[in-house]
Design a protein around this motif. Structure first.
Motif, PDB file in Angstrom:
ATOM      1  N   VAL A  17       0.752  -1.083  -0.066  1.00  0.00           N
ATOM      2  CA  VAL A  17      -0.083  -0.125   0.014  1.00  0.00           C
ATOM      3  C   VAL A  17       0.841   1.445   0.087  1.00  0.00           C
ATOM      4  O   VAL A  17       1.993   1.388   0.736  1.00  0.00           O
ATOM      5  CB  VAL A  17      -0.977   0.215   1.219  1.00  0.00           C
ATOM      6  N   LEU A  18       0.598   2.160  -0.834  1.00  0.00           N
ATOM      7  CA  LEU A  18       1.093   3.714  -0.747  1.00  0.00           C
ATOM      8  C   LEU A  18       0.010   4.528  -0.304  1.00  0.00           C
ATOM      9  O   LEU A  18      -0.992   4.806  -0.872  1.00  0.00           O
ATOM     10  CB  LEU A  18       1.684   3.935  -1.968  1.00  0.00           C
ATOM     11  N   ILE A  19       0.182   5.172   0.760  1.00  0.00           N
ATOM     12  CA  ILE A  19      -0.650   6.175   1.115  1.00  0.00           C
ATOM     13  C   ILE A  19      -0.187   7.389   1.094  1.00  0.00           C
ATOM     14  O   ILE A  19       1.071   7.865   1.369  1.00  0.00           O
ATOM     15  CB  ILE A  19      -0.909   6.177   2.957  1.00  0.00           C
ATOM     16  N   SER A  20      -0.904   8.397   0.641  1.00  0.00           N
ATOM     17  CA  SER A  20      -0.431   9.786   0.055  1.00  0.00           C
ATOM     18  C   SER A  20      -1.477  10.817   0.547  1.00  0.00           C
ATOM     19  O   SER A  20      -2.520  10.581   0.872  1.00  0.00           O
ATOM     20  CB  SER A  20      -0.543   9.917  -1.566  1.00  0.00           C
ATOM     21  N   THR A  21      -0.974  12.073   0.661  1.00  0.00           N
ATOM     22  CA  THR A  21      -1.728  13.001   1.308  1.00  0.00           C
ATOM     23  C   THR A  21      -2.518  13.850   0.135  1.00  0.00           C
ATOM     24  O   THR A  21      -2.333  15.044   0.336  1.00  0.00           O
ATOM     25  CB  THR A  21      -0.782  13.868   1.917  1.00  0.00           C
ATOM     26  N   ALA A  22      -3.098  13.275  -0.687  1.00  0.00           N
ATOM     27  CA  ALA A  22      -3.883  13.867  -1.659  1.00  0.00           C
ATOM     28  C   ALA A  22      -4.927  14.888  -1.234  1.00  0.00           C
ATOM     29  O   ALA A  22      -5.396  14.533   0.299  1.00  0.00           O
ATOM     30  CB  ALA A  22      -4.697  12.863  -2.547  1.00  0.00           C
ATOM     31  N   ASN A  23      -5.301  15.922  -1.830  1.00  0.00           N
ATOM     32  CA  ASN A  23      -6.374  16.746  -1.261  1.00  0.00           C
ATOM     33  C   ASN A  23      -7.652  16.014  -1.235  1.00  0.00           C
ATOM     34  O   ASN A  23      -7.903  14.877  -1.731  1.00  0.00           O
ATOM     35  CB  ASN A  23      -6.299  17.974  -2.188  1.00  0.00           C
ATOM     36  N   PRO A  24      -8.788  16.713  -0.694  1.00  0.00           N
ATOM     37  CA  PRO A  24     -10.013  16.121  -0.447  1.00  0.00           C
ATOM     38  C   PRO A  24     -10.667  15.938  -1.706  1.00  0.00           C
ATOM     39  O   PRO A  24     -11.460  14.786  -1.579  1.00  0.00           O
ATOM     40  CB  PRO A  24     -10.977  17.172   0.118  1.00  0.00           C
ATOM     41  N   TRP A  25     -10.020  16.455  -2.835  1.00  0.00           N
ATOM     42  CA  TRP A  25     -10.892  16.164  -4.085  1.00  0.00           C
ATOM     43  C   TRP A  25     -10.293  14.976  -4.959  1.00  0.00           C
ATOM     44  O   TRP A  25     -10.449  14.621  -5.810  1.00  0.00           O
ATOM     45  CB  TRP A  25     -10.810  17.097  -4.908  1.00  0.00           C
ATOM     46  N   LEU A  26      -9.178  14.639  -4.341  1.00  0.00           N
ATOM     47  CA  LEU A  26      -8.399  13.258  -4.814  1.00  0.00           C
ATOM     48  C   LEU A  26      -7.664  13.539  -5.924  1.00  0.00           C
ATOM     49  O   LEU A  26      -7.654  12.811  -6.926  1.00  0.00           O
ATOM     50  CB  LEU A  26      -9.120  11.862  -4.786  1.00  0.00           C
ATOM     51  N   ASN A  27      -7.184  14.970  -6.261  1.00  0.00           N
ATOM     52  CA  ASN A  27      -6.756  15.218  -7.478  1.00  0.00           C
ATOM     53  C   ASN A  27      -5.153  15.066  -7.145  1.00  0.00           C
ATOM     54  O   ASN A  27      -4.576  16.041  -6.296  1.00  0.00           O
ATOM     55  CB  ASN A  27      -7.041  16.620  -7.886  1.00  0.00           C
ATOM     56  N   LEU A  28      -4.391  14.379  -8.034  1.00  0.00           N
ATOM     57  CA  LEU A  28      -3.061  14.178  -7.745  1.00  0.00           C
ATOM     58  C   LEU A  28      -2.338  15.491  -8.387  1.00  0.00           C
ATOM     59  O   LEU A  28      -2.449  15.334 -10.042  1.00  0.00           O
ATOM     60  CB  LEU A  28      -2.588  12.942  -8.314  1.00  0.00           C
ATOM     61  N   SER A  29      -1.933  16.295  -8.059  1.00  0.00           N
ATOM     62  CA  SER A  29      -1.269  17.437  -8.907  1.00  0.00           C
ATOM     63  C   SER A  29       0.203  17.771  -8.722  1.00  0.00           C
ATOM     64  O   SER A  29       0.771  18.305  -9.520  1.00  0.00           O
ATOM     65  CB  SER A  29      -2.194  18.723  -8.547  1.00  0.00           C
ATOM     66  N   GLY A  30       0.522  17.773  -7.335  1.00  0.00           N
ATOM     67  CA  GLY A  30       1.816  18.336  -7.135  1.00  0.00           C
ATOM     68  C   GLY A  30       2.607  17.703  -5.842  1.00  0.00           C
ATOM     69  O   GLY A  30       1.883  16.564  -5.304  1.00  0.00           O
ATOM     70  N   ALA A  35       4.230  13.298  -8.261  1.00  0.00           N
ATOM     71  CA  ALA A  35       5.033  12.250  -8.709  1.00  0.00           C
ATOM     72  C   ALA A  35       4.661  10.821  -8.780  1.00  0.00           C
ATOM     73  O   ALA A  35       4.805  10.228  -9.713  1.00  0.00           O
ATOM     74  CB  ALA A  35       6.270  12.004  -7.713  1.00  0.00           C
ATOM     75  N   ILE A  36       3.466  10.522  -8.185  1.00  0.00           N
ATOM     76  CA  ILE A  36       2.907   9.148  -8.496  1.00  0.00           C
ATOM     77  C   ILE A  36       2.180   9.285  -9.761  1.00  0.00           C
ATOM     78  O   ILE A  36       2.094   8.296 -10.605  1.00  0.00           O
ATOM     79  CB  ILE A  36       1.734   8.932  -7.055  1.00  0.00           C
ATOM     80  N   LEU A  37       1.506  10.443  -9.981  1.00  0.00           N
ATOM     81  CA  LEU A  37       0.705  10.516 -11.391  1.00  0.00           C
ATOM     82  C   LEU A  37       1.695  10.577 -12.499  1.00  0.00           C
ATOM     83  O   LEU A  37       1.400   9.790 -13.330  1.00  0.00           O
ATOM     84  CB  LEU A  37      -0.053  11.985 -11.287  1.00  0.00           C
ATOM     85  N   SER A  38       2.876  10.953 -12.191  1.00  0.00           N
ATOM     86  CA  SER A  38       3.745  11.040 -13.341  1.00  0.00           C
ATOM     87  C   SER A  38       4.432   9.630 -13.656  1.00  0.00           C
ATOM     88  O   SER A  38       4.474   9.178 -14.764  1.00  0.00           O
ATOM     89  CB  SER A  38       4.986  12.086 -12.918  1.00  0.00           C
ATOM     90  N   ALA A  39       4.542   8.848 -12.493  1.00  0.00           N
ATOM     91  CA  ALA A  39       5.119   7.661 -12.800  1.00  0.00           C
ATOM     92  C   ALA A  39       4.153   6.599 -12.991  1.00  0.00           C
ATOM     93  O   ALA A  39       4.518   5.676 -13.742  1.00  0.00           O
ATOM     94  CB  ALA A  39       5.824   7.179 -11.218  1.00  0.00           C
ATOM     95  N   VAL A  40       2.851   6.733 -12.761  1.00  0.00           N
ATOM     96  CA  VAL A  40       1.907   5.570 -13.043  1.00  0.00           C
ATOM     97  C   VAL A  40       1.034   5.871 -14.342  1.00  0.00           C
ATOM     98  O   VAL A  40       0.639   5.071 -14.951  1.00  0.00           O
ATOM     99  CB  VAL A  40       0.990   5.522 -11.726  1.00  0.00           C
TER     100      VAL A  40
END
Length: 59
Positions: A17-30, A35-40
């Protein structure tokens, strides 16, 4: 509880599991989320929006 601290690229570590601190809207932005969005790729963003357990329409 066993805690182990490691230094390195979180995206290159083997984990269940990878837990990330995404914002409440679950938008992967910065930061780590970006980095997760860029990699995956954009499929992970689509999956987050599709599987939002809150059922909110924030995304």
């Amino acid at each position: 509880m066993h805690i182990r601290i490691e230094v390195g690229n979180v995206l290159k570590k083997s984990a269940d599991v990878l837990i990330s601190t995404a914002n409440p809207w679950l938008n992967l932005s910065g930061g780590v989320d970006g980095a997760i969005l860029s990699a995956v790729g954009p499929a992970i963003q689509d999956e987050l929006h599709r599987d939002d357990p809150s059922g909110s329409s924030w995304c």
